[in-house]
Motif scaffolding. Structure first.
Motif, mmCIF file in Angstrom:
data_model
loop_
_atom_site.group_PDB
_atom_site.id
_atom_site.type_symbol
_atom_site.label_atom_id
_atom_site.label_comp_id
_atom_site.label_asym_id
_atom_site.label_seq_id
_atom_site.Cartn_x
_atom_site.Cartn_y
_atom_site.Cartn_z
ATOM 1 N N MET A 1 -5.099 -4.692 44.315
ATOM 2 C CA MET A 1 -4.998 -5.639 43.207
ATOM 3 C C MET A 1 -4.983 -7.066 43.729
ATOM 4 O O MET A 1 -4.400 -7.358 44.764
ATOM 5 C CB MET A 1 -3.707 -5.402 42.412
ATOM 6 N N ARG A 2 -5.641 -7.941 42.982
ATOM 7 C CA ARG A 2 -5.613 -9.355 43.313
ATOM 8 C C ARG A 2 -5.208 -10.145 42.081
ATOM 9 O O ARG A 2 -5.610 -9.826 40.965
ATOM 10 C CB ARG A 2 -6.993 -9.838 43.780
ATOM 11 N N SER A 3 -4.404 -11.140 42.282
ATOM 12 C CA SER A 3 -4.057 -12.056 41.200
ATOM 13 C C SER A 3 -4.130 -13.473 41.759
ATOM 14 O O SER A 3 -4.280 -13.673 42.966
ATOM 15 C CB SER A 3 -2.661 -11.759 40.657
ATOM 16 N N THR A 4 -4.040 -14.430 40.877
ATOM 17 C CA THR A 4 -4.167 -15.830 41.275
ATOM 18 C C THR A 4 -3.048 -16.643 40.659
ATOM 19 O O THR A 4 -2.671 -16.423 39.496
ATOM 20 C CB THR A 4 -5.526 -16.402 40.827
ATOM 21 N N SER A 5 -2.500 -17.575 41.445
ATOM 22 C CA SER A 5 -1.494 -18.499 40.949
ATOM 23 C C SER A 5 -1.717 -19.842 41.631
ATOM 24 O O SER A 5 -2.069 -19.888 42.810
ATOM 25 C CB SER A 5 -0.084 -17.972 41.262
ATOM 26 N N ASP A 6 -1.539 -20.907 40.898
ATOM 27 C CA ASP A 6 -1.741 -22.223 41.507
ATOM 28 C C ASP A 6 -0.767 -22.458 42.647
ATOM 29 O O ASP A 6 -1.127 -22.997 43.689
ATOM 30 C CB ASP A 6 -1.590 -23.324 40.448
ATOM 31 N N VAL A 7 0.480 -22.046 42.447
ATOM 32 C CA VAL A 7 1.507 -22.201 43.479
ATOM 33 C C VAL A 7 2.189 -20.858 43.684
ATOM 34 O O VAL A 7 2.637 -20.228 42.715
ATOM 35 C CB VAL A 7 2.551 -23.266 43.089
ATOM 36 N N VAL A 8 2.260 -20.427 44.933
ATOM 37 C CA VAL A 8 2.950 -19.192 45.293
ATOM 38 C C VAL A 8 4.184 -19.569 46.101
ATOM 39 O O VAL A 8 4.067 -20.187 47.166
ATOM 40 C CB VAL A 8 2.048 -18.246 46.110
ATOM 41 N N VAL A 9 5.342 -19.223 45.595
ATOM 42 C CA VAL A 9 6.610 -19.530 46.262
ATOM 43 C C VAL A 9 7.100 -18.261 46.942
ATOM 44 O O VAL A 9 7.316 -17.240 46.281
ATOM 45 C CB VAL A 9 7.667 -20.041 45.266
ATOM 46 N N ILE A 10 7.288 -18.344 48.253
ATOM 47 C CA ILE A 10 7.733 -17.186 49.029
ATOM 48 C C ILE A 10 9.247 -17.298 49.211
ATOM 49 O O ILE A 10 9.737 -18.069 50.023
ATOM 50 C CB ILE A 10 7.018 -17.123 50.386
ATOM 51 N N GLY A 11 9.987 -16.549 48.415
ATOM 52 C CA GLY A 11 11.437 -16.603 48.428
ATOM 53 C C GLY A 11 11.958 -17.085 47.095
ATOM 54 O O GLY A 11 11.671 -18.216 46.680
ATOM 55 N N GLY A 12 12.732 -16.239 46.419
ATOM 56 C CA GLY A 12 13.213 -16.568 45.087
ATOM 57 C C GLY A 12 14.682 -16.906 45.028
ATOM 58 O O GLY A 12 15.310 -16.807 43.971
ATOM 59 N N GLY A 13 15.260 -17.313 46.173
ATOM 60 C CA GLY A 13 16.636 -17.807 46.159
ATOM 61 C C GLY A 13 16.694 -19.183 45.539
ATOM 62 O O GLY A 13 15.794 -19.611 44.808
ATOM 63 N N ILE A 14 17.742 -19.930 45.841
ATOM 64 C CA ILE A 14 17.977 -21.203 45.157
ATOM 65 C C ILE A 14 16.909 -22.239 45.486
ATOM 66 O O ILE A 14 16.497 -23.013 44.619
ATOM 67 C CB ILE A 14 19.396 -21.736 45.489
ATOM 68 N N ILE A 15 16.391 -22.271 46.720
ATOM 69 C CA ILE A 15 15.377 -23.256 47.082
ATOM 70 C C ILE A 15 14.061 -22.961 46.379
ATOM 71 O O ILE A 15 13.453 -23.828 45.744
ATOM 72 C CB ILE A 15 15.168 -23.296 48.606
ATOM 73 N N GLY A 16 13.599 -21.717 46.480
ATOM 74 C CA GLY A 16 12.355 -21.347 45.825
ATOM 75 C C GLY A 16 12.423 -21.504 44.323
ATOM 76 O O GLY A 16 11.468 -21.971 43.686
ATOM 77 N N SER A 17 13.547 -21.123 43.736
ATOM 78 C CA SER A 17 13.691 -21.226 42.287
ATOM 79 C C SER A 17 13.771 -22.682 41.837
ATOM 80 O O SER A 17 13.256 -23.032 40.768
ATOM 81 C CB SER A 17 14.932 -20.456 41.828
ATOM 82 N N ALA A 18 14.393 -23.543 42.646
ATOM 83 C CA ALA A 18 14.452 -24.969 42.300
ATOM 84 C C ALA A 18 13.066 -25.593 42.371
ATOM 85 O O ALA A 18 12.688 -26.400 41.514
ATOM 86 C CB ALA A 18 15.416 -25.697 43.226
ATOM 87 N N ALA A 19 12.288 -25.243 43.389
ATOM 88 C CA ALA A 19 10.923 -25.763 43.491
ATOM 89 C C ALA A 19 10.091 -25.324 42.301
ATOM 90 O O ALA A 19 9.335 -26.114 41.710
ATOM 91 C CB ALA A 19 10.287 -25.300 44.797
ATOM 92 N N ALA A 20 10.213 -24.048 41.934
ATOM 93 C CA ALA A 20 9.479 -23.530 40.779
ATOM 94 C C ALA A 20 9.865 -24.267 39.510
ATOM 95 O O ALA A 20 9.013 -24.614 38.676
ATOM 96 C CB ALA A 20 9.734 -22.036 40.631
ATOM 97 N N TYR A 21 11.153 -24.549 39.350
ATOM 98 C CA TYR A 21 11.623 -25.245 38.144
ATOM 99 C C TYR A 21 11.030 -26.649 38.036
ATOM 100 O O TYR A 21 10.511 -27.040 36.976
ATOM 101 C CB TYR A 21 13.154 -25.326 38.126
#
Length: 401
Positions: A1-21
């Protein structure tokens, strides 16, 4: 399977989640964000296993400015992370923020450092007071101040909070902003030539899925070096174990901030108990991935130190303990932030060495600015760039706890 995202954040702890926000909430961002997190329970996440505190008492201008924004963010959580349903029901978010301050203690040999740091801290707007030993004894009669020359106390803007609750608020807000969280693990990064330079094109996941992206953020905490190595980059970040101990004291200790002893040991209230910890001595702090608690650290090092500083702590009972991991920057124990010189669409936010939780709001905002505008806007954090690693030019921060 392949999908596409403009930004891929590796790590969903506080740093990754803050960047995503900060990306997803920006009116200047019209793309998609995907966060890949291998442990959706967060049971072994550095965020949730930390001592969950914030301070302005650093010696480096940028670290102070980062935490000044951090406390402003925490005080105004509903403005940032409120979602329509909770706001409509008039149920404000609460992470149990207690601004009871940090108290950094100094012997005569360390007093000059506190004086120099305080000058910069107060110039930047931090609410920090210097207290001579006589005033310390009056303010904190339960503390042994005989060998102290000075204490540096945060009157406001410093304290502790519930890290897990903050992380869950980030996730809930992000999902309301259409950020996708994937419970999976990045096992490889594919690269190729794009626009005349080397770029990451895909992240391979353990499930077999591949995600194509325009930008990739390494927010993998203690596993950051492994992610960097997938792109052929040597990142000087190791996983270092830090133990936190919970103890009960029979005597009542009132008006207690988070106290940092000249030895480096710290303690603070936690409900009816206290938590404490100390970094291992240099040379006895190997890279490791286990979560085994070193109980000898409490018995042999912490307890005698605590009992010296607070006589009532001679009679305490250790009631709980856990171990978490620092993402330890071997060069200078400060964050490595921004793009790699070799691969411009791979951004780093690694090596916080224990400061990641309190620095997440400012760092998340900074990462979004780099992606959206190609430069910093609110805070110039270029001092923490990747180039300093290649040039072996450490940023000297005196207040690493």
């Amino acid at each position: 399977m392949r999908s596409t995202s403009d930004v891929v954040v590796i790590g969903g702890g506080i740093i990754g989640s803050a960047a995503a926000y900060f990306l997803a909430s920006s009116p200047d961002f019209n793309g998609t964000v995907t966060v890949v997190e291998k442990d959706s329970s967060y049971q072994k996440c550095s965020t949730t296993l930390s001592a969950a505190s914030i301070r302005q008492q650093f010696s480096t201008r940028e670290n102070i400015e980062i935490s000044l924004f951090g406390i402003q963010f925490l005080r105004n959580l509903n403005q940032y992370l409120g979602i329509e349903e909770s706001l409509a029901n008039n149920t404000p978010h609460d992470i149990g923020l207690q601004e009871k301050g940090y108290l950094l203690l100094a012997s005569p040999a360390g007093a000059d450092i506190l004086h120099r740091n305080n000058k910069l801290q107060t110039e930047l707007g931090a609410d920090i007071s210097l207290l001579p030993s006589s005033i310390l004894q009056e303010r904190f009669p339960w503390m042994n101040c005989e060998d102290l020359a000075l204490g540096s106390l945060g009157n406001s803007g410093e304290g502790w909070f519930d890290a897990y609750s903050l992380l869950q608020l980030f996730k809930a807000k992000n999902k309301s902003l259409a950020v996708t969280y994937i419970n999976d693990e990045v096992t490889g990064l594919k690269s190729g030539q794009q626009n005349g330079s080397e770029q990451i094109t895909h992240a391979r996941l353990r499930s077999g899925q591949e995600i194509a992206g325009k930008y990739f953020i390494n927010a993998a905490g203690p596993a950051a070096a492994s992610i960097a190595s997938m792109a052929g980059i040597n990142l000087p970040v190791e996983s270092r174990k830090r133990c936190v101990f919970v103890f009960n004291c029979r005597d009542q200790i009132t008006n207690c901030p988070l106290v940092v002893d000249p030895s480096g040991a710290y303690f603070r209230p936690e409900g009816h108990n206290f938590i404490c910890g100390i970094s291992p001595q240099e040379g006895n702090d190997p890279a490791c991935n286990d979560f085994d608690v070193d109980y000898s650290l409490f018995e042999d090092v912490l307890w005698p130190t605590l009992a010296h500083r607070v006589p009532a702590f001679e009679s305490i009972k250790q009631v709980n303990a856990w171990a978490g991991h620092y993402a330890y920057n071997l060069l200078d124990q400060n964050v490595i932030l921004g793009p790699s010189p070799q691969i411009g669409n791979l951004l780093f936010a690694n090596g916080f060495s224990g400061h990641g939780l309190q620095q997440a709001p400012a760092v998340g905002r900074a990462l979004s600015e780099l992606i959206l505008y190609g430069s910093y806007r609110e805070l110039d954090l270029s001092v923490f760039n990747f180039e300093r690693i290649l040039q072996n030019k450490p940023v000297k921060e005196l207040n690493v706890i």
